[in-house]
Design a protein around this motif. Structure first.
Motif, PDB file in Angstrom:
ATOM      1  N   VAL A 106       1.123  -1.296  -0.163  1.00  0.00           N
ATOM      2  CA  VAL A 106       0.022   0.221   0.192  1.00  0.00           C
ATOM      3  C   VAL A 106       0.522   1.162  -0.436  1.00  0.00           C
ATOM      4  O   VAL A 106       0.711   2.103  -1.124  1.00  0.00           O
ATOM      5  N   TYR A 107       1.906   1.351   0.486  1.00  0.00           N
ATOM      6  CA  TYR A 107       2.806   2.473   1.096  1.00  0.00           C
ATOM      7  C   TYR A 107       3.202   2.824  -0.624  1.00  0.00           C
ATOM      8  O   TYR A 107       3.517   3.631  -0.971  1.00  0.00           O
ATOM      9  N   LEU A 108       4.129   2.025  -1.015  1.00  0.00           N
ATOM     10  CA  LEU A 108       4.196   2.012  -2.726  1.00  0.00           C
ATOM     11  C   LEU A 108       3.565   2.047  -3.603  1.00  0.00           C
ATOM     12  O   LEU A 108       3.588   3.029  -4.111  1.00  0.00           O
ATOM     13  N   GLY A 109       2.054   1.980  -3.494  1.00  0.00           N
ATOM     14  CA  GLY A 109       1.568   2.170  -3.963  1.00  0.00           C
ATOM     15  C   GLY A 109       1.054   3.559  -4.256  1.00  0.00           C
ATOM     16  O   GLY A 109       0.945   4.663  -4.962  1.00  0.00           O
ATOM     17  N   ASP A 110       0.786   4.088  -3.177  1.00  0.00           N
ATOM     18  CA  ASP A 110       0.992   5.502  -2.796  1.00  0.00           C
ATOM     19  C   ASP A 110       1.770   6.464  -3.108  1.00  0.00           C
ATOM     20  O   ASP A 110       1.506   7.512  -3.248  1.00  0.00           O
ATOM     21  N   GLN A 111       3.562   5.914  -3.587  1.00  0.00           N
ATOM     22  CA  GLN A 111       4.246   6.202  -3.222  1.00  0.00           C
ATOM     23  C   GLN A 111       3.886   6.662  -5.245  1.00  0.00           C
ATOM     24  O   GLN A 111       4.704   7.287  -5.877  1.00  0.00           O
ATOM     25  N   LEU A 112       3.793   5.573  -6.238  1.00  0.00           N
ATOM     26  CA  LEU A 112       3.227   5.579  -7.259  1.00  0.00           C
ATOM     27  C   LEU A 112       2.364   6.093  -8.041  1.00  0.00           C
ATOM     28  O   LEU A 112       2.279   6.026  -9.144  1.00  0.00           O
ATOM     29  N   GLY A 113       1.493   6.849  -6.806  1.00  0.00           N
ATOM     30  CA  GLY A 113       0.081   7.492  -7.312  1.00  0.00           C
ATOM     31  C   GLY A 113      -0.769   6.678  -7.855  1.00  0.00           C
ATOM     32  O   GLY A 113      -2.439   6.574  -7.951  1.00  0.00           O
ATOM     33  N   VAL A 114      -0.616   5.403  -7.008  1.00  0.00           N
ATOM     34  CA  VAL A 114      -1.950   4.353  -7.867  1.00  0.00           C
ATOM     35  C   VAL A 114      -2.025   3.572  -6.402  1.00  0.00           C
ATOM     36  O   VAL A 114      -2.897   1.890  -6.648  1.00  0.00           O
ATOM     37  N   GLY A 115      -2.392   3.797  -4.929  1.00  0.00           N
ATOM     38  CA  GLY A 115      -3.012   3.247  -4.060  1.00  0.00           C
ATOM     39  C   GLY A 115      -3.687   2.995  -3.636  1.00  0.00           C
ATOM     40  O   GLY A 115      -3.956   1.232  -2.788  1.00  0.00           O
ATOM     41  N   SER A 116      -4.756   3.146  -4.232  1.00  0.00           N
ATOM     42  CA  SER A 116      -6.057   2.573  -4.395  1.00  0.00           C
ATOM     43  C   SER A 116      -6.439   1.550  -5.009  1.00  0.00           C
ATOM     44  O   SER A 116      -7.011   0.407  -4.657  1.00  0.00           O
ATOM     45  N   GLN A 117      -5.893   1.826  -6.408  1.00  0.00           N
ATOM     46  CA  GLN A 117      -5.484  -0.387  -7.187  1.00  0.00           C
ATOM     47  C   GLN A 117      -4.474  -1.183  -5.779  1.00  0.00           C
ATOM     48  O   GLN A 117      -5.536  -2.114  -6.459  1.00  0.00           O
ATOM     49  N   LEU A 118      -3.399  -0.516  -6.018  1.00  0.00           N
ATOM     50  CA  LEU A 118      -2.673  -2.006  -5.262  1.00  0.00           C
ATOM     51  C   LEU A 118      -3.310  -2.536  -3.527  1.00  0.00           C
ATOM     52  O   LEU A 118      -3.429  -3.081  -3.337  1.00  0.00           O
ATOM     53  N   SER A 119      -3.882  -1.284  -2.983  1.00  0.00           N
ATOM     54  CA  SER A 119      -5.205  -1.529  -2.415  1.00  0.00           C
ATOM     55  C   SER A 119      -5.957  -2.603  -1.928  1.00  0.00           C
ATOM     56  O   SER A 119      -6.517  -3.354  -1.383  1.00  0.00           O
ATOM     57  N   THR A 120      -6.836  -2.306  -3.283  1.00  0.00           N
ATOM     58  CA  THR A 120      -7.871  -3.332  -3.350  1.00  0.00           C
ATOM     59  C   THR A 120      -7.402  -4.433  -4.338  1.00  0.00           C
ATOM     60  O   THR A 120      -7.585  -5.401  -3.422  1.00  0.00           O
TER      61      THR A 120
END
Length: 110
Positions: A72-86
């Motif tokens: 989730v942190y990595l997704g936030d850093q890449l700007g795709v946090g919600s997609q990786l969280s899902t």
């Protein structure tokens, strides 16, 4: 008996102390809870199958929570946090339901 007592004490302390989650941690907490539930149901399944190992459970619990939060942190850093969280929730959800199905089959022989 002791784990159940620890759970009861933790729930009571939560109701009494009303802890708050820091804002920076709020996106990671739900994912960490789902990862922890995955480890708990996996541990219960292993217990019913007669292959439970407490060291494996602790390592699984901690690594699941860490890896899920890191994704989730990595997704936030890449700007795709919600997609990786899902994605994390879907994968862990599948594992949780798979473990629950195995537990149900074990308990009810169905």
């Amino acid at each position: 008996m002791i784990p159940a007592l620890g759970l009861v004490v933790g729930v009571v302390l939560g109701f009494v102390l009303h802890p708050t989650v820091p804002v920076w941690m709020q996106p990671y907490l739900p994912i960490a809870v789902v990862a922890a539930l995955d480890a708990v149901f996996g541990g219960l399944r292993a217990l019913l199958d007669g292959i439970f190992d407490d060291k494996v459970f602790v390592v699984s619990f901690l690594s699941n929570v860490f890896v899920a939060a890191f994704i989730v942190y990595l997704g936030d850093q890449l700007g795709v946090g919600s997609q990786l969280s899902t994605g994390v929730v879907v994968v862990l959800g599948i594992r949780i339901f798979s473990n629950v199905a195995a537990i149900r089959r074990h308990l009810f022989r169905a």
